[in-house]
Design an enzyme around this catalytic site. Structure first.
Site, PDB file in Angstrom:
ATOM      1  CD  GLU A   1      66.243  -9.245  -1.469  1.00 31.17           C
ATOM      2  OE1 GLU A   1      66.240  -8.859  -2.500  1.00 31.17           O
ATOM      3  OE2 GLU A   1      65.599  -8.955  -0.437  1.00 31.17           O
TER       4      GLU A   1
ATOM      5  CG  HIS B   1      74.681  -3.237  -7.177  1.00 27.57           C
ATOM      6  ND1 HIS B   1      74.485  -2.331  -6.218  1.00 27.57           N
ATOM      7  CD2 HIS B   1      73.601  -3.335  -7.814  1.00 27.57           C
ATOM      8  CE1 HIS B   1      73.342  -1.886  -6.324  1.00 27.57           C
ATOM      9  NE2 HIS B   1      72.765  -2.721  -7.315  1.00 27.57           N
TER      10      HIS B   1
END
Length: 352
Positions: free
Chosen positions: A89, A158
């Site tokens: 990322e 998540h």
């Protein structure tokens, strides 16, 4: 959400089907579309309209993203416009910064909310500060799409609601849609912006459908919108909790409670005008979000509204939020997330 004519924004009217850019499919009548489908259409149309737009991230290519928001885009536009990145990322954001400095408009995807944390330094130290650091000479038109919040039975990492991190960072515009029409309109506007935008997509609303005619322009993305009028209390919500607020308003009718629901849409900058007008009318306000309450975004909303509307308030501003614990396992998620019943129970703590 108000659907408005493009001329009201001082721009040219949206192209008709006959005058549409080559390769874009135009709708002539409302069609049922999900938020994921509207986001996909917005990315497709942006890629058609502007050759400087590129889309990349983890699994956004042949797979079409975890939530299929980028479905079929690589097949249509090729690997030079839409491609899979390494699982890194920080590298994704760093690459986007470099591309933007050289004239491209990258739209990047973080697979899940908490997956964006490895890129935190790139976002807060570089992406958000480059225009200021260069005295306005270098702008970074980067959109970071982040699926966020719970409601899908996801495990930890998540289901985070990380909006407070990004709104605390000057230099970032932070927005979140709650419905398909806004999803399309706000993403197109975010991609056209010359400054970086954190685009938070509520995962639990990806499959919610509305009848929408595309392309569509709604209220400008930095403005809030009154989605239900009322006179007794203002519920301030955004992203996934707009649905919760509307459900609470419906339940409140049985108790003769008139609830006004404001979809904030833009978390930073904050629309003081729209929110203030609603609070002055009702005299009471509550803010709803999924993130933990302590230090959450609702604290800033409550403080800001209190400072500006103190003499119009009949009661303290309430916060209905997630609990101050890590996001629970899927089997306990329903007990963690704010519900319409929790909202009404909180409103009952006031002395009316």
């Amino acid at each position: 959400m108000t659907i408005i004519d493009d001329t009201a924004l001082g721009t040219a009217a949206a192209p008709t089907a006959a005058a549409a850019p080559r390769g874009r499919a135009e709708s002539s009548a409302p069609a049922s579309i999900s938020m994921a489908g509207a986001l996909n259409a917005a990315l497709r149309d942006a890629l058609v309209d502007d050759p400087s737009v590129v889309v990349f991230g983890e699994d956004v290519g042949p797979l079409g993203g975890v939530f299929r928001v980028t479905d079929a885009l690589q097949a249509r536009f090729g690997e030079s416009r839409v491609w899979d990145s390494p699982l890194a990322e920080s590298g994704i954001v760093g690459t986007a910064i470099g591309m933007a400095m050289y004239g491209l408009r990258p739209v990047i995807e973080m697979q899940f909310d908490a997956f964006s944390y490895p890129a935190f330094e790139q976002i807060t130290s570089h992406l958000a500060k480059m225009r200021n650091r260069t005295k306005g000479r270098v702008s970074l038109p980067v959109v970071i799409r982040i699926p966020y919040a719970g409601g899908i039975g996801g495990v930890e990492h998540h289901s985070d609601s990380s909006e407070a991190y990004w709104t605390h960072t000057p230099g970032l515009t932070v927005v979140t849609p709650s419905n398909p029409a806004d999803a399309y309109s706000m993403l197109r506007e975010a991609i056209a912006s010359d400054d970086p935008v954190i685009f938070l997509e509520p995962k639990s609303r990806y499959w919610a459908k509305d009848a929408v005619t595309l392309p569509v322009r709604t209220t400008p993305m930095t403005r809030a919108h009154v989605v239900r009028a009322g006179s007794d209390v203002t519920l301030l919500a955004y992203g996934p909790t707009v649905k919760t607020a509307l459900e609470a308003a419906t339940l409140g009718e049985a108790e003769d409670l008139s609830v006004e629901v404001v979809d904030l849409r833009s978390l930073s900058p904050f629309d003081d005008e729209t929110v203030g007008e609603s609070v002055r009318k009702t005299g009471r306000a509550a803010v709803i979000h999924e993130a933990a309450q302590f230090g959450g975004y609702g604290a800033e909303v409550a403080a800001r509204v209190t400072e500006r509307q103190f003499f119009h308030l009949q009661a303290p501003i309430l916060r209905i939020a997630g609990f101050d614990v890590p996001f629970p396992s899927p089997k306990h998620e329903e007990h963690y997330l704010p519900t319409a019943e929790r909202v009404l129970a909180a409103l009952d703590t006031w002395e009316w």
